[in-house]
Design a protein around this motif. Structure first.
Motif, PDB file in Angstrom:
ATOM      1  N   SER A  69       0.844  -1.194   0.000  1.00  0.00           N
ATOM      2  CA  SER A  69       0.000   0.000   0.000  1.00  0.00           C
ATOM      3  C   SER A  69       0.876   1.240   0.000  1.00  0.00           C
ATOM      4  CB  SER A  69      -0.895  -0.003   1.247  1.00  0.00           C
ATOM      5  OG  SER A  69      -1.726  -1.140   1.262  1.00  0.00           O
ATOM      6  N   PRO A  70       0.347   2.396  -0.437  1.00  0.00           N
ATOM      7  CA  PRO A  70       1.126   3.642  -0.382  1.00  0.00           C
ATOM      8  C   PRO A  70       1.661   3.884   1.023  1.00  0.00           C
ATOM      9  CG  PRO A  70      -0.892   3.962  -1.626  1.00  0.00           C
ATOM     10  CD  PRO A  70      -0.986   2.592  -1.018  1.00  0.00           C
ATOM     11  N   GLU A  71       2.849   4.485   1.094  1.00  0.00           N
ATOM     12  CA  GLU A  71       3.486   4.734   2.384  1.00  0.00           C
ATOM     13  C   GLU A  71       3.733   6.221   2.581  1.00  0.00           C
ATOM     14  OE1 GLU A  71       6.764   2.446   3.539  1.00  0.00           O
ATOM     15  OE2 GLU A  71       6.028   0.553   2.706  1.00  0.00           O
ATOM     16  N   LEU A  72       3.770   6.623   3.844  1.00  0.00           N
ATOM     17  CA  LEU A  72       4.152   7.986   4.182  1.00  0.00           C
ATOM     18  C   LEU A  72       5.655   8.136   4.068  1.00  0.00           C
ATOM     19  CD1 LEU A  72       1.909   8.606   7.331  1.00  0.00           C
ATOM     20  CD2 LEU A  72       1.540   9.461   5.001  1.00  0.00           C
ATOM     21  N   GLN A  73       6.094   9.307   3.624  1.00  0.00           N
ATOM     22  CA  GLN A  73       7.518   9.598   3.562  1.00  0.00           C
ATOM     23  C   GLN A  73       7.871  10.613   4.644  1.00  0.00           C
ATOM     24  OE1 GLN A  73       9.788   8.667  -0.060  1.00  0.00           O
ATOM     25  NE2 GLN A  73       8.595  10.370  -0.861  1.00  0.00           N
ATOM     26  N   PRO A  74       9.122  10.603   5.100  1.00  0.00           N
ATOM     27  CA  PRO A  74       9.538  11.579   6.110  1.00  0.00           C
ATOM     28  C   PRO A  74       9.677  12.961   5.504  1.00  0.00           C
ATOM     29  CG  PRO A  74      11.424  10.313   5.366  1.00  0.00           C
ATOM     30  CD  PRO A  74      10.222   9.700   4.710  1.00  0.00           C
ATOM     31  N   ASP A  75       9.855  13.956   6.356  1.00  0.00           N
ATOM     32  CA  ASP A  75      10.163  15.296   5.870  1.00  0.00           C
ATOM     33  C   ASP A  75      11.597  15.307   5.335  1.00  0.00           C
ATOM     34  OD1 ASP A  75       7.693  16.320   6.561  1.00  0.00           O
ATOM     35  OD2 ASP A  75       8.344  16.846   8.593  1.00  0.00           O
TER      36      ASP A  75
END
Length: 547
Positions: free
Chosen positions: A419-425
């Motif tokens: 599934s799509p993932e969050l990326q860090p800043d």
């Protein structure tokens, strides 16, 4: 050149009062320690013991002139190492000698006369002294196959050149301090050149790539001329080339695009660094999205501009520095054969790139490096267990160029994509704060200079690359004269050359260096450091006992 089998070990009966011991241990960031010893014999004793009886969590060991760098698999393992090292009994009862390697050399080096003057031996005396003793490879460094050899006496102890050469030919036989070495490839260098050899000091076609590895002995033999040994012809492995091509065609590599995986740790003794992706978490994320194992090879690209075309239907994902991802496909409803449709693809989620479709990775809005993974991984030849391109040593695949075709492999661990993932800043053009563990050579600077290092903002200059991030600011002044004997270095080390501008070592750094390291960026922030763009600023924050 000839190689003879190892000679058997001989018993030793050391005096307990002079038994080798570790004098002190210094932290090198969060995942390594530097053991200091009284000299090379003690260094070799500790190295031999660590290779025979590794410490818990030990990943690699790198011996140098007066130190041994021990690399750990985690901060927890590194924190336990000082006590273990200081308690070690380094007395080696039996030590087997390495192989004896004979190297033919023509003694016509540019510095032969100068070495003769410095030593008082004259040119003929230098040749006699160099060939009349057996040299032992104490440790590796500088480049793959470059071995620091120590002789049986000190008659050829000479300083480095005051002005290093920008180019030293491959095969040059050289002296510096009480060491001798052979340059395995053309490179800059400041050693005194006394001759040349055709011996292949580094050859990946051999089971042991280094002709003379640490522990081996070397006998130089003078000859009038050299017999050039041709490099073995490269033959494509038909099993590695799919009958029906499937993968990605490079239309444009952008500023720089390289094949990277998680690197080749464990070979520093041969002068080979780990290399690998600068943003390891981004590489793992991209592979996870397309169902690959974390270490599968992918494309690392800098500052956007990478354009690829699908050869067969592919599943891709792009992570790391976020930028516009433009997908272009033919407009089948148009009468114009050259008409196409374009749409944007979100970062950090899997998508299909069908046969003939084109993907362009745009310039990042923040950060510096993006990672393009293809389902199955990039099929590339492994060197010492890794497909990574090492820009310093030249190991691994060449930088990608227009027209190259990357074949998709079969390295998958899941039947489905993620599934799509969050990326860090990611860092922008402002100030990025990096935590730094002080030392191991902070004591080469007084309190005011150390304060200057931590209080100012350092600018990332355009001279930066995968070897090191070159910084500009108020120069740091050393409080000590002379030079530091070469010792092992780590990714994240902040080395300070004589001009006083720090260099933050990245994944392709040399495995050893002779400039003092004022501090080391903590391991868990190395991914962040690899994403700081050119022109941005960095401030370092001192932390004690991080990990």
């Amino acid at each position: 050149m000839e190689t003879t089998p190892p000679a058997p070990g001989t018993p030793a009966s050391p005096d307990p009062s002079t038994a080798p011991k570790v004098l002190s241990v210094r932290a090198v960031g969060t995942t390594a320690v530097l053991a200091e010893l009284s000299g090379l014999p003690d260094v070799l004793a500790l190295q031999a013991l660590l290779l025979k009886q590794p410490l818990p969590g030990q990943v690699d060991v790198l011996a140098a002139a007066e130190t041994v760098l021990v690399m750990a698999d985690s901060p927890r393992s590194a924190r336990a190492m000082p006590e273990l090292l200081l308690a070690m009994d380094l007395t080696v009862q039996v030590r087997a000698e390495g192989s004896l390697v004979t190297i033919d050399a023509v003694y016509d080096g540019e510095d032969l006369a100068e070495v003769g003057r410095l030593t008082g031996l004259g040119p003929d005396g230098v040749v006699a002294a160099h060939t009349g003793q057996v040299w032992t490879v104490a440790f590796g460094g500088f480049a793959p196959g470059f071995g620091y050899m120590v002789g049986e006496n000190q008659v050829l102890d000479v300083p480095r050149r005051s002005s290093p050469r920008t180019v030293v030919p491959a095969g040059s036989v050289a002296l510096a301090g009480n060491y001798s070495a052979v340059y395995p490839r053309q490179s800059p260098g400041g050693w005194q050149l006394i001759g040349r050899t055709a011996a292949r000091m580094w050859d990946l076609g051999r089971e042991q790539p280094a002709l003379a590895a640490p522990g081996d002995r070397v006998q130089f033999r003078p000859v009038r001329e050299l017999v050039e040994v041709a490099a073995p012809a490269a033959h494509a492995n038909e099993a590695d080339v799919p009958a029906v091509p499937s993968g990605l065609r490079i239309l444009s590599p952008g500023l720089q695009s390289l094949i990277q995986d998680l690197g080749r740790p464990g070979h520093t003794g041969l002068g080979v660094g780990a290399a690998g992706a600068l943003d390891r978490s981004a590489l793992r994320r991209a592979n996870r999205l397309v169902g690959n194992p974390p270490s599968a090879a992918a494309v690392e690209t800098v500052a956007g501009g990478l354009t690829v075309q699908a050869v067969g239907d592919q599943i891709l994902a792009v992570t790391g520095a976020p930028g516009e991802l433009a997908l272009r496909q033919a407009d089948e409803d148009s009468e114009d054969a050259d008409a196409y449709l374009e749409r944007n693809i979100p970062s950090a989620e899997p998508f299909a790139l069908l046969d003939g479709e084109v993907l362009t990775v745009g310039a990042p809005q923040r950060g510096f490096r993006s990672y393009l993974a293809v389902r199955g991984g990039v099929a590339a030849e492994e060197v010492l267990g890794s497909c990574s391109t090492d820009t310093l040593s030249g190991l691994g695949p060449a930088p990608l160029a227009a027209g190259d075709v990357l074949y998709a492999g079969d390295a998958t661990v899941s039947q489905v994509v993620s599934s799509p993932e969050l990326q860090p800043d990611f860092p922008g053009q402002g100030v990025t704060v990096l935590d730094v563990v002080p030392g191991p050579r902070e004591d080469w600077f007084d309190a005011a200079e150390v304060e200057s290092f931590y209080s100012q903002e350092w600018e990332v200059t355009p001279r930066s690359n995968r070897v090191g991030m070159r910084l500009a600011g108020k120069a740091l002044q050393r409080s000590r004269e002379g030079e530091l004997p070469s010792e092992g270095t780590m990714t994240g080390a902040l080395q300070v050359p004589p001009e006083g501008m720090p260099v933050l070592f990245l994944a392709d750094h040399p495995v050893s260096g002779g400039y003092p390291v004022i501090g080391v960026v903590v391991d868990h922030q190395l991914d962040l450091a690899g994403q700081v763009p050119i022109g941005a600023r960095i401030r370092f924050r001192r932390v004690e006992g991080a990990g």
